[in-house]
Design an enzyme around this catalytic site. Structure first.
Site, PDB file in Angstrom:
ATOM      1  N   LYS A  41     -27.150  48.005   3.680  1.00 38.58           N
ATOM      2  CA  LYS A  41     -28.288  47.218   3.248  1.00 38.58           C
ATOM      3  C   LYS A  41     -27.981  45.721   3.208  1.00 38.58           C
ATOM      4  O   LYS A  41     -28.879  44.891   3.199  1.00 38.58           O
ATOM      5  CB  LYS A  41     -28.695  47.626   1.810  1.00 38.58           C
ATOM      6  CG  LYS A  41     -29.072  49.038   1.593  1.00 38.58           C
ATOM      7  CD  LYS A  41     -29.304  49.241   0.058  1.00 38.58           C
ATOM      8  CE  LYS A  41     -29.439  50.699  -0.245  1.00 38.58           C
ATOM      9  NZ  LYS A  41     -29.512  50.924  -1.714  1.00 38.58           N
ATOM     10  N   GLY A  42     -26.700  45.404   3.099  1.00 38.75           N
ATOM     11  CA  GLY A  42     -26.293  44.043   2.733  1.00 38.75           C
ATOM     12  C   GLY A  42     -26.842  42.936   3.609  1.00 38.75           C
ATOM     13  O   GLY A  42     -27.022  41.805   3.151  1.00 38.75           O
ATOM     14  N   GLU A  97     -24.476  41.046  10.468  1.00 42.47           N
ATOM     15  CA  GLU A  97     -23.724  41.610   9.344  1.00 42.47           C
ATOM     16  C   GLU A  97     -23.605  40.563   8.235  1.00 42.47           C
ATOM     17  O   GLU A  97     -23.548  39.363   8.511  1.00 42.47           O
ATOM     18  CB  GLU A  97     -22.336  42.038   9.863  1.00 42.47           C
ATOM     19  CG  GLU A  97     -21.416  42.665   8.870  1.00 42.47           C
ATOM     20  CD  GLU A  97     -21.944  43.951   8.240  1.00 42.47           C
ATOM     21  OE1 GLU A  97     -22.926  43.850   7.501  1.00 42.47           O
ATOM     22  OE2 GLU A  97     -21.347  45.019   8.455  1.00 42.47           O
ATOM     23  N   ASP A  98     -23.585  41.027   6.987  1.00 40.99           N
ATOM     24  CA  ASP A  98     -23.432  40.066   5.884  1.00 40.99           C
ATOM     25  C   ASP A  98     -21.979  39.669   5.682  1.00 40.99           C
ATOM     26  O   ASP A  98     -21.670  38.506   5.448  1.00 40.99           O
ATOM     27  CB  ASP A  98     -24.026  40.624   4.572  1.00 40.99           C
ATOM     28  CG  ASP A  98     -23.480  42.000   4.230  1.00 40.99           C
ATOM     29  OD1 ASP A  98     -23.091  42.729   5.158  1.00 40.99           O
ATOM     30  OD2 ASP A  98     -23.443  42.353   3.040  1.00 40.99           O
ATOM     31  N   ASP A 101     -14.962  42.689   6.316  1.00 46.10           N
ATOM     32  CA  ASP A 101     -13.840  42.831   5.388  1.00 46.10           C
ATOM     33  C   ASP A 101     -12.679  43.453   6.187  1.00 46.10           C
ATOM     34  O   ASP A 101     -11.959  42.751   6.898  1.00 46.10           O
ATOM     35  CB  ASP A 101     -14.347  43.734   4.256  1.00 46.10           C
ATOM     36  CG  ASP A 101     -13.517  43.661   2.996  1.00 46.10           C
ATOM     37  OD1 ASP A 101     -12.320  43.425   3.109  1.00 46.10           O
ATOM     38  OD2 ASP A 101     -14.059  43.864   1.908  1.00 46.10           O
ATOM     39  N   LYS A 129     -13.974  37.632   5.855  1.00 48.92           N
ATOM     40  CA  LYS A 129     -12.747  37.616   5.035  1.00 48.92           C
ATOM     41  C   LYS A 129     -11.585  38.015   5.933  1.00 48.92           C
ATOM     42  O   LYS A 129     -11.171  39.183   5.922  1.00 48.92           O
ATOM     43  CB  LYS A 129     -12.854  38.663   3.916  1.00 48.92           C
ATOM     44  CG  LYS A 129     -13.550  38.238   2.667  1.00 48.92           C
ATOM     45  CD  LYS A 129     -13.344  39.364   1.636  1.00 48.92           C
ATOM     46  CE  LYS A 129     -14.189  39.201   0.428  1.00 48.92           C
ATOM     47  NZ  LYS A 129     -14.076  40.377  -0.472  1.00 48.92           N
ATOM     48  N   PHE A 150     -14.354  38.698  -4.642  1.00 48.44           N
ATOM     49  CA  PHE A 150     -15.456  39.657  -4.641  1.00 48.44           C
ATOM     50  C   PHE A 150     -16.766  38.890  -4.775  1.00 48.44           C
ATOM     51  O   PHE A 150     -17.039  38.280  -5.807  1.00 48.44           O
ATOM     52  CB  PHE A 150     -15.305  40.667  -5.782  1.00 48.44           C
ATOM     53  CG  PHE A 150     -16.193  41.859  -5.579  1.00 48.44           C
ATOM     54  CD1 PHE A 150     -15.727  42.969  -4.900  1.00 48.44           C
ATOM     55  CD2 PHE A 150     -17.519  41.830  -5.983  1.00 48.44           C
ATOM     56  CE1 PHE A 150     -16.574  44.052  -4.651  1.00 48.44           C
ATOM     57  CE2 PHE A 150     -18.366  42.905  -5.746  1.00 48.44           C
ATOM     58  CZ  PHE A 150     -17.886  44.017  -5.080  1.00 48.44           C
ATOM     59  N   VAL A 151     -17.566  38.905  -3.718  1.00 48.50           N
ATOM     60  CA  VAL A 151     -18.782  38.092  -3.707  1.00 48.50           C
ATOM     61  C   VAL A 151     -20.034  38.974  -3.751  1.00 48.50           C
ATOM     62  O   VAL A 151     -20.053  40.078  -3.197  1.00 48.50           O
ATOM     63  CB  VAL A 151     -18.836  37.153  -2.481  1.00 48.50           C
ATOM     64  CG1 VAL A 151     -17.874  35.995  -2.657  1.00 48.50           C
ATOM     65  CG2 VAL A 151     -18.548  37.892  -1.181  1.00 48.50           C
ATOM     66  N   ASP A 157     -23.948  43.259  -2.862  1.00 45.60           N
ATOM     67  CA  ASP A 157     -24.081  43.907  -4.172  1.00 45.60           C
ATOM     68  C   ASP A 157     -22.745  44.187  -4.840  1.00 45.60           C
ATOM     69  O   ASP A 157     -21.692  44.176  -4.203  1.00 45.60           O
ATOM     70  CB  ASP A 157     -24.810  45.247  -4.014  1.00 45.60           C
ATOM     71  CG  ASP A 157     -23.900  46.317  -3.405  1.00 45.60           C
ATOM     72  OD1 ASP A 157     -23.261  46.036  -2.374  1.00 45.60           O
ATOM     73  OD2 ASP A 157     -23.807  47.420  -3.971  1.00 45.60           O
TER      74      ASP A 157
HETATM   75  C1  PRP Z   1     -20.320  46.180   3.323  1.00 47.98           C
HETATM   76  C2  PRP Z   1     -20.828  45.140   4.302  1.00 47.98           C
HETATM   77  C3  PRP Z   1     -20.330  45.642   5.623  1.00 47.98           C
HETATM   78  C4  PRP Z   1     -19.052  46.353   5.268  1.00 47.98           C
HETATM   79  C5  PRP Z   1     -17.903  45.509   5.647  1.00 47.98           C
HETATM   80  O1  PRP Z   1     -21.220  47.233   3.277  1.00 47.98           O
HETATM   81  O2  PRP Z   1     -22.234  45.040   4.277  1.00 47.98           O
HETATM   82  O3  PRP Z   1     -21.235  46.514   6.252  1.00 47.98           O
HETATM   83  O4  PRP Z   1     -19.073  46.590   3.859  1.00 47.98           O
HETATM   84  O5  PRP Z   1     -16.691  46.126   5.295  1.00 47.98           O
HETATM   85  P1  PRP Z   1     -15.574  46.523   6.358  1.00 47.98           P
HETATM   86  O6  PRP Z   1     -15.372  45.339   7.291  1.00 47.98           O
HETATM   87  O7  PRP Z   1     -14.384  46.762   5.469  1.00 47.98           O
HETATM   88  O8  PRP Z   1     -15.996  47.749   7.091  1.00 47.98           O
HETATM   89  P2  PRP Z   1     -21.263  48.307   2.105  1.00 47.98           P
HETATM   90  O9  PRP Z   1     -20.540  49.553   2.561  1.00 47.98           O
HETATM   91  O10 PRP Z   1     -20.801  47.674   0.837  1.00 47.98           O
HETATM   92  O11 PRP Z   1     -22.797  48.684   2.030  1.00 47.98           O
HETATM   93  P3  PRP Z   1     -24.097  47.764   1.766  1.00 47.98           P
HETATM   94  O12 PRP Z   1     -24.258  46.856   2.982  1.00 47.98           O
HETATM   95  O13 PRP Z   1     -25.209  48.745   1.639  1.00 47.98           O
HETATM   96  O14 PRP Z   1     -23.869  46.969   0.498  1.00 47.98           O
END
Ligand code: PRP
Length: 174
Positions: A41-42, A97-98, A101, A129, A150-151, A157
């Site tokens: 969702k991010g 993508e938001d 990581d 990151k 942690f943002v 979220d």
């Molecule tokens: C977060 C973010 C990316 C992913 C990045 O999603 O939106 O999709 O993690 O992490 P990575 O590079 O370690 O794979 P999350 O799983 O928190 O779901 P959300 O978007 O619904 O908050």
């Protein structure tokens, strides 16, 4: 206990950077449509702002991904929870993508989408990151490189809270 969210990137800083990204993408893609694919969702707020900053014709799509063991195991299991509604064959795809990581989510998703034969595929992320990377990811457009904090906010979220903050804020352990 977590701290109150501490402003890290203001709504104005984000707006300015997203506009710049839109100009760059518009220049790089003179011909549309560009299929913008946001990861739920991010990325939903970044998608809405980036799409309006791009002047090349776009089409708006969403995909749902869930990951397990992200950042903890190198195998990071990923699955699609909501697939695209359309074919992307022969089209320009820009994955929106938001935050990147570990890179596990995008490594999986880009491999999956490439099998569907898009004309091109690139990634645009608001936040990166790099210190957390487990898998190399080729990212064409980055809004901000950030340290390992942690943002939350602007779509991001903590346990489903804070997505509606206009600023991006840091949560710290107290
Ligand atoms: C977060 C973010 C990316 C992913 C990045 O999603 O939106 O999709 O993690 O992490 P990575 O590079 O370690 O794979 P999350 O799983 O928190 O779901 P959300 O978007 O619904 O908050």
């Amino acid at each position: 206990m977590l701290s109150a969210p501490r402003p890290f990137l203001t709504a104005q800083q984000i707006r300015t950077r997203v506009e710049e990204m839109g100009v760059q993408i518009t220049t790089d893609y003179p011909d549309g449509p560009i299929y913008l694919i946001a990861i739920l969702k991010g990325a939903f707020i970044f998608m809405a702002d980036l799409a309006r900053a791009i002047k090349t014709p776009t089409r708006i799509e969403f995909i749902g991904i869930s990951s397990y063991g992200r950042g903890k195991t190198s195998s990071g299991e990923v699955k699609v929870t909501k697939d695209l509604d359309v074919s992307i064959e022969g089209h320009h795809v820009l994955v929106v993508e938001d935050i990147i990581d570990s890179g596990v989510t995008l490594t999986y998703l880009v491999n999956l989408l490439k099998q569907r034969k898009p004309k091109s595929i690139r990634i645009a992320t608001l936040l990166d990151k790099p210190d957390r990377r487990l898998r190399p990811v080729d990212v064409a457009y980055v809004g901000f490189q950030i340290p390992d904090e942690f943002v939350v906010g602007y779509g991001l979220d903590f346990a489903e809270d804070y997505r509606n903050l206009g600023d991006i804020c840091v949560l710290e352990n107290q």
